[in-house]
Design a protein around this motif. Sequence first.
Motif, PDB file in Angstrom:
ATOM      1  N   GLY A  13      -2.371  -1.902-138.461  1.00  0.00           N
ATOM      2  CA  GLY A  13      -1.079  -2.597-138.422  1.00  0.00           C
ATOM      3  C   GLY A  13      -1.133  -4.059-138.024  1.00  0.00           C
ATOM      4  N   SER A  19       1.715  -9.679-134.561  1.00  0.00           N
ATOM      5  CA  SER A  19       1.827  -8.212-134.711  1.00  0.00           C
ATOM      6  C   SER A  19       1.615  -7.498-133.375  1.00  0.00           C
ATOM      7  CB  SER A  19       0.755  -7.690-135.671  1.00  0.00           C
ATOM      8  OG  SER A  19       0.968  -8.165-136.963  1.00  0.00           O
ATOM      9  N   ILE A  20       2.390  -6.438-133.176  1.00  0.00           N
ATOM     10  CA  ILE A  20       2.221  -5.624-131.970  1.00  0.00           C
ATOM     11  C   ILE A  20       0.788  -5.069-131.926  1.00  0.00           C
ATOM     12  CG2 ILE A  20       2.968  -3.486-130.835  1.00  0.00           C
ATOM     13  CD1 ILE A  20       5.829  -4.129-131.816  1.00  0.00           C
ATOM     14  N   GLN A  40      -3.637  -4.029-144.797  1.00  0.00           N
ATOM     15  CA  GLN A  40      -2.912  -3.297-145.844  1.00  0.00           C
ATOM     16  C   GLN A  40      -3.343  -3.668-147.255  1.00  0.00           C
ATOM     17  OE1 GLN A  40       1.314  -3.968-145.680  1.00  0.00           O
ATOM     18  NE2 GLN A  40       1.670  -2.873-147.590  1.00  0.00           N
ATOM     19  N   ASP A  64      -3.948   1.126-147.412  1.00  0.00           N
ATOM     20  CA  ASP A  64      -2.522   1.100-147.740  1.00  0.00           C
ATOM     21  C   ASP A  64      -2.062   2.550-147.745  1.00  0.00           C
ATOM     22  OD1 ASP A  64      -0.027   1.064-149.001  1.00  0.00           O
ATOM     23  OD2 ASP A  64      -0.544  -0.661-150.236  1.00  0.00           O
ATOM     24  N   VAL A  65      -1.031   2.863-146.969  1.00  0.00           N
ATOM     25  CA  VAL A  65      -0.628   4.276-146.833  1.00  0.00           C
ATOM     26  C   VAL A  65       0.560   4.636-147.723  1.00  0.00           C
ATOM     27  CG1 VAL A  65      -1.463   4.273-144.443  1.00  0.00           C
ATOM     28  CG2 VAL A  65       0.971   3.912-144.877  1.00  0.00           C
ATOM     29  N   ALA A  95       0.431   1.265-135.855  1.00  0.00           N
ATOM     30  CA  ALA A  95       1.520   0.311-135.607  1.00  0.00           C
ATOM     31  C   ALA A  95       1.978  -0.238-136.950  1.00  0.00           C
ATOM     32  CB  ALA A  95       1.054  -0.805-134.682  1.00  0.00           C
ATOM     33  N   LEU A  96       2.473   0.648-137.795  1.00  0.00           N
ATOM     34  CA  LEU A  96       2.907   0.206-139.120  1.00  0.00           C
ATOM     35  C   LEU A  96       4.188   0.913-139.534  1.00  0.00           C
ATOM     36  CD1 LEU A  96       1.848   2.585-141.357  1.00  0.00           C
ATOM     37  CD2 LEU A  96      -0.316   1.575-140.670  1.00  0.00           C
ATOM     38  N   THR A 148       7.497   2.926-131.816  1.00  0.00           N
ATOM     39  CA  THR A 148       8.837   3.281-132.251  1.00  0.00           C
ATOM     40  C   THR A 148       9.845   2.311-131.663  1.00  0.00           C
ATOM     41  OG1 THR A 148      10.422   5.099-132.420  1.00  0.00           O
ATOM     42  CG2 THR A 148       9.120   5.001-130.385  1.00  0.00           C
ATOM     43  N   LYS A 166      12.164   6.670-137.383  1.00  0.00           N
ATOM     44  CA  LYS A 166      11.625   6.616-136.011  1.00  0.00           C
ATOM     45  C   LYS A 166      11.988   7.881-135.227  1.00  0.00           C
ATOM     46  CE  LYS A 166       9.613   2.512-136.094  1.00  0.00           C
ATOM     47  NZ  LYS A 166       8.162   2.442-136.319  1.00  0.00           N
ATOM     48  N   MET A 195      11.006  -7.518-130.975  1.00  0.00           N
ATOM     49  CA  MET A 195       9.969  -8.552-130.920  1.00  0.00           C
ATOM     50  C   MET A 195       9.955  -9.322-132.231  1.00  0.00           C
ATOM     51  SD  MET A 195       7.152  -6.261-128.969  1.00  0.00           S
ATOM     52  CE  MET A 195       5.997  -7.578-128.642  1.00  0.00           C
ATOM     53  N   THR A 197       8.396 -10.298-135.069  1.00  0.00           N
ATOM     54  CA  THR A 197       7.271 -10.028-135.974  1.00  0.00           C
ATOM     55  C   THR A 197       7.803 -10.009-137.405  1.00  0.00           C
ATOM     56  OG1 THR A 197       7.643  -7.653-135.925  1.00  0.00           O
ATOM     57  CG2 THR A 197       6.187  -8.533-134.218  1.00  0.00           C
ATOM     58  N   ALA A 199       7.834  -7.434-139.428  1.00  0.00           N
ATOM     59  CA  ALA A 199       8.639  -6.211-139.584  1.00  0.00           C
ATOM     60  C   ALA A 199       9.988  -6.376-138.875  1.00  0.00           C
ATOM     61  CB  ALA A 199       7.882  -5.008-139.038  1.00  0.00           C
TER      62      ALA A 199
END
Length: 267
Positions: A13, A19-20, A40, A64-65, A95-96, A148, A166, A195, A197, A199
């Motif tokens: 992530g 990024s977190i 990714q 890549d999921v 973390a994605l 989350t 989530k 935060m 970011t 996302a």
Amino acid sequence: MNLMKGKTGLIMGVANERSIAWGIANELFLNKANIILTFQNDGLKKRIIPLSEKVNCKNLYKCDVSLKPENEYSIENLIENIKKDIGDLDFVVHALAYSDKDELKGKYLDTSRINFLSTLDISTFSFTRVAKSASKIMKNGGSLLTLTYAGSKKTTPNYNVMGVAKAALETSVKYLSVDLGKNNIRVNAISAGPMKTIAGAAITGARHVYRYSEKVAPLKKNPDLQQVGNAALYLLSDISSGVTGLTHYVDGGLKVVGIPDQDLVNV
Ligand code: NAD
């Protein structure tokens, strides 16, 4: 500063230095973890390489999921490659998340079926896939962690289908903790406050949520990367060896506030 000495783990992530996952990677590196990173897509690879060098990461993999046919076994192949190249894992950070930006605004009622399925697949089910594959190479037990947000418990503006994802992710954490507890593999989540970011910025009105949370949270501050990183360090290291199935809040205390003081809101 040696809490992760001798431990090897996968962090999924990192997109950039905000990024977190990057905040977590930094704290784990400072505590001597051996870090494996994923990116990714090839577009992100260029940005990740210099970051990976900063945490002495020697093993970088693409993963890549998403639902695309070519990604059908992306997680399983990733874990297989890690097993071949490095060996066992002690921890994994997931973390994605992803949802169509156009549905992170307006009404949840308008969520499309395709985006519902894709959001839940990428943001929720990928953690279960990771847990299933990675646990096979966690021979000495270990710790799995996902990220989350409070929009799972109560509504927050425009979070919509991601709130549903989530909620399912937090419930997955509980079931996975039962399934994997007998292998001494712990499964937890961090619920981070808002935060800044990529996302985070995808959610319409993110600035309002950010400012409101900062104002109303008892600590008067949204979390920073180091604070989330340190909470992750606790949950991934042996000092939390009795903790599993938990969603741990790093939100400046916002979770406990029901009605904020009158001087904090314009009503
Ligand atoms: P970020 O944009 O830096 O990270 C999101 C990551 O998800 C990126 O690295 C991206 O490449 C990855 N990703 C998206 N789709 C993917 C796919 N199909 N396959 C593989 N990777 C994919 O943002 P972030 O805020 O650091 O997000 C990390 C996690 O933290 C997410 O689960 C997010 O929901 C959660 N979180 C964020 C906040 C916030 O306010 N930013 C608060 C609480 C929880």
